[in-house]
Enzyme design. Structure first.
Site, PDB file in Angstrom:
ATOM      1  N   ARG A 127     -12.771  25.471  56.186  1.00 17.50           N
ATOM      2  CA  ARG A 127     -11.515  24.713  56.153  1.00 17.50           C
ATOM      3  C   ARG A 127     -11.376  23.894  54.881  1.00 17.50           C
ATOM      4  O   ARG A 127     -12.262  23.094  54.569  1.00 17.50           O
ATOM      5  CB  ARG A 127     -11.454  23.773  57.358  1.00 17.50           C
ATOM      6  CG  ARG A 127     -11.305  24.565  58.619  1.00 17.50           C
ATOM      7  CD  ARG A 127     -11.456  23.763  59.865  1.00 17.50           C
ATOM      8  NE  ARG A 127     -11.223  24.659  60.982  1.00 17.50           N
ATOM      9  CZ  ARG A 127     -10.540  24.356  62.066  1.00 17.50           C
ATOM     10  NH1 ARG A 127     -10.053  23.159  62.216  1.00 17.50           N
ATOM     11  NH2 ARG A 127     -10.373  25.247  63.008  1.00 17.50           N
ATOM     12  N   SER A 151      -8.530  24.626  85.674  1.00 15.46           N
ATOM     13  CA  SER A 151      -8.001  24.452  84.326  1.00 15.46           C
ATOM     14  C   SER A 151      -7.327  25.722  83.814  1.00 15.46           C
ATOM     15  O   SER A 151      -7.895  26.811  83.929  1.00 15.46           O
ATOM     16  CB  SER A 151      -9.182  24.077  83.417  1.00 15.46           C
ATOM     17  OG  SER A 151      -8.813  24.035  82.078  1.00 15.46           O
ATOM     18  N   SER A 199       0.191  24.746  71.920  1.00 21.02           N
ATOM     19  CA  SER A 199       0.392  24.434  70.508  1.00 21.02           C
ATOM     20  C   SER A 199       0.300  25.631  69.579  1.00 21.02           C
ATOM     21  O   SER A 199       0.928  25.629  68.521  1.00 21.02           O
ATOM     22  CB  SER A 199      -0.636  23.400  70.059  1.00 21.02           C
ATOM     23  OG  SER A 199      -1.943  23.937  70.150  1.00 21.02           O
ATOM     24  N   HIS A 234       2.957  18.429  72.925  1.00 21.25           N
ATOM     25  CA  HIS A 234       3.845  19.135  71.998  1.00 21.25           C
ATOM     26  C   HIS A 234       5.285  19.175  72.489  1.00 21.25           C
ATOM     27  O   HIS A 234       6.106  19.920  71.949  1.00 21.25           O
ATOM     28  CB  HIS A 234       3.319  20.548  71.729  1.00 21.25           C
ATOM     29  CG  HIS A 234       2.029  20.515  70.971  1.00 21.25           C
ATOM     30  ND1 HIS A 234       1.967  20.368  69.605  1.00 21.25           N
ATOM     31  CD2 HIS A 234       0.738  20.516  71.407  1.00 21.25           C
ATOM     32  CE1 HIS A 234       0.705  20.312  69.216  1.00 21.25           C
ATOM     33  NE2 HIS A 234      -0.065  20.400  70.291  1.00 21.25           N
ATOM     34  N   LYS A 259       2.987  13.005  67.246  1.00 23.21           N
ATOM     35  CA  LYS A 259       3.643  14.242  66.804  1.00 23.21           C
ATOM     36  C   LYS A 259       5.150  13.954  66.710  1.00 23.21           C
ATOM     37  O   LYS A 259       5.569  13.380  65.700  1.00 23.21           O
ATOM     38  CB  LYS A 259       3.245  15.388  67.717  1.00 23.21           C
ATOM     39  CG  LYS A 259       1.692  15.524  67.717  1.00 23.21           C
ATOM     40  CD  LYS A 259       1.171  16.799  68.251  1.00 23.21           C
ATOM     41  CE  LYS A 259      -0.324  16.778  68.543  1.00 23.21           C
ATOM     42  NZ  LYS A 259      -1.191  16.698  67.370  1.00 23.21           N
ATOM     43  N   THR A 264     -13.094   0.242  73.174  1.00 19.33           N
ATOM     44  CA  THR A 264     -12.604   0.527  71.825  1.00 19.33           C
ATOM     45  C   THR A 264     -11.466  -0.431  71.484  1.00 19.33           C
ATOM     46  O   THR A 264     -10.739  -0.881  72.379  1.00 19.33           O
ATOM     47  CB  THR A 264     -12.150   2.015  71.706  1.00 19.33           C
ATOM     48  OG1 THR A 264     -11.883   2.301  70.346  1.00 19.33           O
ATOM     49  CG2 THR A 264     -10.941   2.331  72.536  1.00 19.33           C
ATOM     50  N   THR A 265     -11.332  -0.708  70.207  1.00 13.31           N
ATOM     51  CA  THR A 265     -10.302  -1.655  69.766  1.00 13.31           C
ATOM     52  C   THR A 265      -8.904  -1.094  70.021  1.00 13.31           C
ATOM     53  O   THR A 265      -8.672   0.109  69.854  1.00 13.31           O
ATOM     54  CB  THR A 265     -10.501  -1.928  68.257  1.00 13.31           C
ATOM     55  OG1 THR A 265     -11.802  -2.492  68.096  1.00 13.31           O
ATOM     56  CG2 THR A 265      -9.459  -2.891  67.713  1.00 13.31           C
ATOM     57  N   THR A 268      -9.609  27.561  66.463  1.00 13.88           N
ATOM     58  CA  THR A 268      -8.306  27.078  66.914  1.00 13.88           C
ATOM     59  C   THR A 268      -7.543  28.204  67.601  1.00 13.88           C
ATOM     60  O   THR A 268      -6.829  27.990  68.585  1.00 13.88           O
ATOM     61  CB  THR A 268      -7.522  26.524  65.706  1.00 13.88           C
ATOM     62  OG1 THR A 268      -8.335  25.540  65.058  1.00 13.88           O
ATOM     63  CG2 THR A 268      -6.229  25.889  66.127  1.00 13.88           C
TER      64      THR A 268
HETATM   65  N1  PLP Z   1      -3.320  17.806  73.497  1.00  8.27           N
HETATM   66  C1  PLP Z   1      -2.905  18.880  72.799  1.00  8.27           C
HETATM   67  C2  PLP Z   1      -2.387  20.053  73.542  1.00  8.27           C
HETATM   68  C3  PLP Z   1      -2.977  18.890  71.399  1.00  8.27           C
HETATM   69  O1  PLP Z   1      -2.594  19.975  70.711  1.00  8.27           O
HETATM   70  C4  PLP Z   1      -3.473  17.745  70.728  1.00  8.27           C
HETATM   71  C5  PLP Z   1      -3.577  17.676  69.248  1.00  8.27           C
HETATM   72  O2  PLP Z   1      -3.253  18.447  68.488  1.00  8.27           O
HETATM   73  C6  PLP Z   1      -3.898  16.670  71.486  1.00  8.27           C
HETATM   74  C7  PLP Z   1      -3.811  16.722  72.857  1.00  8.27           C
HETATM   75  C8  PLP Z   1      -4.435  15.449  70.818  1.00  8.27           C
HETATM   76  O3  PLP Z   1      -3.381  14.614  70.421  1.00  8.27           O
HETATM   77  P1  PLP Z   1      -3.580  13.596  69.213  1.00  8.27           P
HETATM   78  O4  PLP Z   1      -3.324  14.351  67.975  1.00  8.27           O
HETATM   79  O5  PLP Z   1      -2.592  12.516  69.485  1.00  8.27           O
HETATM   80  O6  PLP Z   1      -4.987  13.118  69.310  1.00  8.27           O
END
Ligand code: PLP
Length: 452
Positions: free
Chosen positions: A21, A136, A188, A216, A247, A276-277, A362
């Site tokens: 990448r 799932s 996505s 998305h 997004k 976490t903050t 991916t």
């Molecule tokens: N869920 C899906 C389906 C995604 O494609 C993504 C990120 O690309 C996320 C969650 C994570 O979201 P974020 O980018 O806000 O961490």
């Protein structure tokens, strides 16, 4: 062990597969989206971005920028603590109210990203309920998979977007066990959309909770941007709706919207929320402005759909193969990692068109692609330039075409997965694919998955 050698060998293996990448070093230009400055090997150049997830350009919307500027002036840079220990700023509280209203749920809970919201919520819910089992969708995102993996509960995978297979899997289970059915609305990488209503009805018959990732789709679909679940009027059937502020809303952060008890439970038991903050107040203020604007304005969504149609029509006319889907995501199929990177490089170097190549993990191997995301801010001229650039590069490298009405010369290689002659990837020997076996089945150890 020779550690350095180990790392170098692993990276060389990625390079030899053509899927190492390389990040494009960009400088976004406020107010000029989709234009950006590219710090390339030959110095600084203007490019047009065609693969951003700032789907509607809200990251540069004047209302969002002004809200952030004002919040920085009033509250400073950081939140100053975790939500529990001094980090809850009034902007977080306002944003959570805005999000609960968006999805017509009792409450909402913010996280530092969409990834964290999936990971933390699913991990906490699944681990907390005794005997819980997760069912799932095969195409689910890495953040959901990792959350469940972290909970160490049992998991079953159902065929992508297939309510009948979900039903088969649920009917085998002990009715008394707590169950979470998890899926996404818009996927996505392929841009396909889940049959939410049917999946929820099946889940309800078997007493399962439903968890929907609308990352998305929020801001993009539904009269107020509440996602596919709003557009199809099924919000009430979902136990949890999860979304991102990074997004279509153009900023950063993730959230869940659900009942008050469920949000309070996650708030109280989730390490990914507690330790976490909190998000900087200015991010919350900017996101709040984006959500609120897109509740009232459909202009961006309408123009966006128009741009997507124009790009698809142009691709069809040129027989450049793309997956036919009902969303705003335009996956242009190359089906080879080395050629995909080459095409991306030529587009950038010779035409100032930036589209990142997408490869394994991916997407499955053999289904490499350019994932094009038109925005309302791409002009007719931008689209024409994109299409001309694609046509020139496609011809130059001899990339696959989709079958057209006219005679095929016998030399043109036809894309098997996109266009009218589409084949099932199983027949092509692509086995690790949502349509045939599931990304869930892939080994992602140490690797990011579905990173868009
Ligand atoms: N869920 C899906 C389906 C995604 O494609 C993504 C990120 O690309 C996320 C969650 C994570 O979201 P974020 O980018 O806000 O961490």
């Amino acid at each position: 062990m020779n550690y350095e050698r180990f790392f170098t060998d692993q990276l060389n293996a990625l390079r030899s597969e053509g899927r190492y990448r390389v990040f494009a070093d960009l400088e976004r230009v406020a107010g000029a989206f989709p234009r950006a400055k590219y710090h390339g090997p030959d110095g600084l150049r203007d490019v047009t971005v065609w693969c951003s997830n700032d789907y509607l350009g809200m990251g540069q919307h004047p209302k969002v920028i002004e809200a952030m500027r004002e919040a920085v002036t009033r509250c400073g840079a950081g939140a100053g603590g975790t939500r529990n220990i001094s980090g809850t700023n009034h902007h977080h509280v306002l944003l959570e109210k805005e999000l609960a209203d968006l999805h017509q749920k009792e409450s909402a809970l913010l996280f530092t990203s969409g990834y964290v919201s999936n990971w933390a919520t699913l991990g906490t819910l699944a681990a907390g309920m005794p005997g819980c089992i997760v069912i799932s969708d095969a195409g689910n995102h890495a953040s959901m998979i990792e959350g469940v993996r972290h909970s160490r509960v049992e998991k079953r995978i159902f065929r992508h977007n297939d309510p009948r297979d979900l039903e088969r899997r649920l009917s085998d289970l002990d009715p008394a066990r707590p169950k979470i059915v998890m899926f996404e609305s818009v996927y996505s990488m392929d841009g396909d959309i889940a049959p939410i209503d049917e999946l929820c009805d099946v889940a309800e018959r078997y007493g399962a909770m439903t968890y929907l990732d609308e990352v998305h789709a929020v801001g993009m679909y539904g009269p107020r941007g509440g996602g596919i679940s709003e557009r199809e009027d099924v919000r009430h059937k979902l136990t949890v709706i999860e979304g991102t502020l990074a997004k279509a809303y153009g900023v950063l952060g993730g959230y869940i919207a659900a009942s008050t008890a469920l949000c309070d439970y996650v708030r109280s038991f989730s390490s990914g929320f507690i330790f976490t903050t909190a998000l900087p107040p200015a991010l919350a203020a900017g996101a709040c402005a984006a959500v609120s604007h897109l509740k009232d304005s459909s202009l961006e969504r309408e123009r966006h759909q128009d741009r997507v149609r124009r790009v698809r029509d142009g691709l069809d006319r040129r027989r450049i193969p793309h997956l036919d889907n009902p969303s705003h995501i335009v996956p242009v199929m190359v089906c080879d990692p080395v050629q995909c990177k080459l095409i991306s490089d030529l587009l950038m170097d010779e035409f100032g068109v930036y589209i990142q190549p997408i490869n394994y993990p991916t997407v499955p191997r053999g289904l490499e692609r350019l994932r094009i995301t038109p925005s309302p801010l791409h002009s007719d001229e931008d689209i024409d330039h994109l299409l001309d650039a694609l046509e020139a590069v496609w011809t130059r490298v001899g990339a696959m075409r989709s079958a057209g009405d006219e005679d095929i010369d016998g030399l043109t290689q036809l894309c098997p997965v996109a266009g009218p002659m589409k084949m099932d990837p199983a027949e092509l020997g692509v086995t690790s694919c949502p349509w045939v076996g599931g990304r869930e089945g892939l080994d992602f150890s140490g690797e990011a998955k579905a990173d868009a």
